[in-house]
Design a protein around this motif. Sequence first.
Motif, PDB file in Angstrom:
ATOM      1  N   PHE A 101      -5.324  -2.008  -2.164  1.00 21.08           N
ATOM      2  CA  PHE A 101      -4.887  -0.688  -2.621  1.00 21.08           C
ATOM      3  C   PHE A 101      -3.471  -0.355  -2.165  1.00 21.08           C
ATOM      4  O   PHE A 101      -3.058  -0.683  -1.053  1.00 21.08           O
ATOM      5  CB  PHE A 101      -5.877   0.383  -2.148  1.00 21.08           C
ATOM      6  CG  PHE A 101      -7.154   0.368  -2.939  1.00 21.08           C
ATOM      7  CD1 PHE A 101      -7.308   1.174  -4.053  1.00 21.08           C
ATOM      8  CD2 PHE A 101      -8.200  -0.469  -2.582  1.00 21.08           C
ATOM      9  CE1 PHE A 101      -8.474   1.151  -4.802  1.00 21.08           C
ATOM     10  CE2 PHE A 101      -9.375  -0.512  -3.317  1.00 21.08           C
ATOM     11  CZ  PHE A 101      -9.515   0.311  -4.434  1.00 21.08           C
ATOM     12  N   SER A 102      -2.748   0.350  -3.020  1.00 21.39           N
ATOM     13  CA  SER A 102      -1.323   0.611  -2.792  1.00 21.39           C
ATOM     14  C   SER A 102      -1.060   1.571  -1.645  1.00 21.39           C
ATOM     15  O   SER A 102      -0.038   1.452  -0.966  1.00 21.39           O
ATOM     16  CB  SER A 102      -0.687   1.153  -4.070  1.00 21.39           C
ATOM     17  OG  SER A 102      -0.626   0.150  -5.051  1.00 21.39           O
ATOM     18  N   ASN A 103      -1.952   2.541  -1.417  1.00 18.71           N
ATOM     19  CA  ASN A 103      -1.725   3.449  -0.292  1.00 18.71           C
ATOM     20  C   ASN A 103      -1.783   2.688   1.030  1.00 18.71           C
ATOM     21  O   ASN A 103      -1.036   2.987   1.970  1.00 18.71           O
ATOM     22  CB  ASN A 103      -2.720   4.612  -0.315  1.00 18.71           C
ATOM     23  CG  ASN A 103      -4.168   4.187  -0.396  1.00 18.71           C
ATOM     24  OD1 ASN A 103      -4.490   3.042  -0.736  1.00 18.71           O
ATOM     25  ND2 ASN A 103      -5.084   5.103  -0.107  1.00 18.71           N
ATOM     26  N   ALA A 105      -1.065  -0.626   1.227  1.00 17.55           N
ATOM     27  CA  ALA A 105       0.101  -1.523   1.186  1.00 17.55           C
ATOM     28  C   ALA A 105       1.352  -0.840   1.707  1.00 17.55           C
ATOM     29  O   ALA A 105       2.129  -1.429   2.472  1.00 17.55           O
ATOM     30  CB  ALA A 105       0.329  -2.020  -0.239  1.00 17.55           C
ATOM     31  N   SER A 121       1.231  -9.609  -0.767  1.00 15.55           N
ATOM     32  CA  SER A 121       0.206  -8.788  -1.418  1.00 15.55           C
ATOM     33  C   SER A 121      -0.501  -9.608  -2.480  1.00 15.55           C
ATOM     34  O   SER A 121       0.144 -10.253  -3.312  1.00 15.55           O
ATOM     35  CB  SER A 121       0.828  -7.554  -2.068  1.00 15.55           C
ATOM     36  OG  SER A 121      -0.148  -6.869  -2.844  1.00 15.55           O
ATOM     37  N   ASN A 123      -2.687  -8.047  -4.460  1.00 17.11           N
ATOM     38  CA  ASN A 123      -3.056  -7.098  -5.500  1.00 17.11           C
ATOM     39  C   ASN A 123      -2.086  -5.932  -5.593  1.00 17.11           C
ATOM     40  O   ASN A 123      -1.431  -5.755  -6.605  1.00 17.11           O
ATOM     41  CB  ASN A 123      -4.473  -6.577  -5.317  1.00 17.11           C
ATOM     42  CG  ASN A 123      -4.924  -5.780  -6.533  1.00 17.11           C
ATOM     43  OD1 ASN A 123      -4.973  -6.322  -7.638  1.00 17.11           O
ATOM     44  ND2 ASN A 123      -5.207  -4.506  -6.360  1.00 17.11           N
ATOM     45  N   ALA A 124      -1.996  -5.117  -4.556  1.00 19.97           N
ATOM     46  CA  ALA A 124      -1.188  -3.902  -4.626  1.00 19.97           C
ATOM     47  C   ALA A 124       0.274  -4.223  -4.919  1.00 19.97           C
ATOM     48  O   ALA A 124       0.862  -5.102  -4.291  1.00 19.97           O
ATOM     49  CB  ALA A 124      -1.302  -3.133  -3.308  1.00 19.97           C
ATOM     50  N   PRO A 126       3.032  -1.475  -5.435  1.00 22.51           N
ATOM     51  CA  PRO A 126       3.626  -0.152  -5.639  1.00 22.51           C
ATOM     52  C   PRO A 126       5.090  -0.213  -6.052  1.00 22.51           C
ATOM     53  O   PRO A 126       5.827  -1.104  -5.630  1.00 22.51           O
ATOM     54  CB  PRO A 126       3.456   0.546  -4.283  1.00 22.51           C
ATOM     55  CG  PRO A 126       3.086  -0.510  -3.313  1.00 22.51           C
ATOM     56  CD  PRO A 126       2.536  -1.658  -4.065  1.00 22.51           C
ATOM     57  N   ASN A 145       2.610  -2.706 -10.057  1.00 22.42           N
ATOM     58  CA  ASN A 145       1.484  -1.911 -10.556  1.00 22.42           C
ATOM     59  C   ASN A 145       1.590  -1.502 -12.024  1.00 22.42           C
ATOM     60  O   ASN A 145       0.593  -1.465 -12.741  1.00 22.42           O
ATOM     61  CB  ASN A 145       1.338  -0.623  -9.726  1.00 22.42           C
ATOM     62  CG  ASN A 145       0.701  -0.864  -8.375  1.00 22.42           C
ATOM     63  OD1 ASN A 145       0.124  -1.916  -8.128  1.00 22.42           O
ATOM     64  ND2 ASN A 145       0.837   0.104  -7.483  1.00 22.42           N
ATOM     65  N   ALA A 173      -1.099   3.940  -6.965  1.00 22.86           N
ATOM     66  CA  ALA A 173      -1.341   3.001  -8.061  1.00 22.86           C
ATOM     67  C   ALA A 173      -1.759   3.726  -9.339  1.00 22.86           C
ATOM     68  O   ALA A 173      -1.424   3.286 -10.445  1.00 22.86           O
ATOM     69  CB  ALA A 173      -2.388   1.967  -7.666  1.00 22.86           C
ATOM     70  N   TYR A 298      -8.295 -10.722  -8.864  1.00 25.70           N
ATOM     71  CA  TYR A 298      -8.073 -10.608  -7.418  1.00 25.70           C
ATOM     72  C   TYR A 298      -8.277 -11.965  -6.741  1.00 25.70           C
ATOM     73  O   TYR A 298      -7.547 -12.330  -5.811  1.00 25.70           O
ATOM     74  CB  TYR A 298      -9.036  -9.584  -6.808  1.00 25.70           C
ATOM     75  CG  TYR A 298      -9.056  -8.268  -7.535  1.00 25.70           C
ATOM     76  CD1 TYR A 298      -8.102  -7.289  -7.279  1.00 25.70           C
ATOM     77  CD2 TYR A 298     -10.028  -7.996  -8.498  1.00 25.70           C
ATOM     78  CE1 TYR A 298      -8.110  -6.074  -7.949  1.00 25.70           C
ATOM     79  CE2 TYR A 298     -10.044  -6.793  -9.180  1.00 25.70           C
ATOM     80  CZ  TYR A 298      -9.080  -5.839  -8.900  1.00 25.70           C
ATOM     81  OH  TYR A 298      -9.092  -4.648  -9.586  1.00 25.70           O
TER      82      TYR A 298
END
Length: 391
Positions: A101-103, A105, A121, A123-124, A126, A145, A173, A298
């Motif tokens: 998750f971006s928060n 990251a 990363s 996945n995330a 931002p 994203n 995200a 993922y």
Amino acid sequence: MSSMVKTIGFATALGLTATPALAQEKLKVGLLLTLSGPSAVLGQHARDGFQLAVKDLGGKLGGRDVEVIVIDDELKPDVAVTKVKGLLERDKVDFVVGPIFSNVAVAVHKPITDAKTVYISVNAGPSNLAGRSCNPYFFATSYQNDQSHEVLGKVAQDRGYKKVYLLAPNYQAGKDGLAGFKRRYKGEIVEESYTPLNTLDFQSELAKIASMQPDAIFTFMPGGMGVNLVKQYRAAGLADRIPFLSAFTVDETTLPAQQHAAVGMLSGSNWAPNLDTPENKKFVAAYEAAYNTVPATYAMQSYDAALVIDAALKATGGKTDNKDALQKAIQKAEFKSLRGDFKFGANGFPIQDFYLVKAAKRPDGKFQTEIVEKVFDDYTDAYAKECAATN
């Protein structure tokens, strides 16, 4: 219960005893992933993808034995920061891989990069880390994203949808996702709705959609949020009347629960399990054999992260002490990505292809996404130029 799990070393698993001197030479990789709560399945795919790659590489990366330290960030930025500091200061990891998750990251970016530790990363992606806050020690094997969402923006524009309803969780995200859609879609946005992260009941949003009658909806709702939204959308009778476009809402992490409710729904992605490359076919077969489930993006991105580390360490002769040299080796890493075309741009994000994919049921009864068409070829994200402007 402790949320940190150390994987068993391959030498130990084989019944061999390593000397203390050899044990100190092990490469240490910290996997920081969401492994609890409604979105835990995303982190599980990423964890399993990375560990499968290490196994396929004989328990070594760049010729060095590997110790993988798995950490649950609990989808809490403050918790993640505390645990990352433990990885850096106590465990002295050579790489931090994750998060989902971006928060999270964004929260852990400064302590990792300040330590000149390579941060990959899986996945995330931002927008700020791709642009003005880019850092030479931060890389992504996923995407920025906005990009997968841009696929659907272009598709909606090309299909002539005049009015679209937008729906996303209220965090970075989610905002990036809708920004990506709007970058390519020029029609009317009848509503732009943000729900609290981990919302599972969408009845009020579905009532709005039913009353507004848009030509389509576009949404980004990963994990358990996506499972519930798709089921509720189908149950409300909207799926046959209003096209459902999404990214990371209908994929291999959610399809086992969504099943027939999601079949036919369109998404944007940088990959699908049926992508026709030899490396990908081998990966999908091995993943399904190991974990009895179809891999999601993922897992693919995490597998590629291990391949990146392996390629970079081969270039440095397995050494990690010269951090600048290691960072440069990551930037130039040459490997066979499971998705085909791949290279890092100047901001550490991939230059890669993107596809329109559709949820389908396979002849063996399992569900997966399948490629409909390529939408973007060798695509660089929109924020890379902002990174170049600051360096």
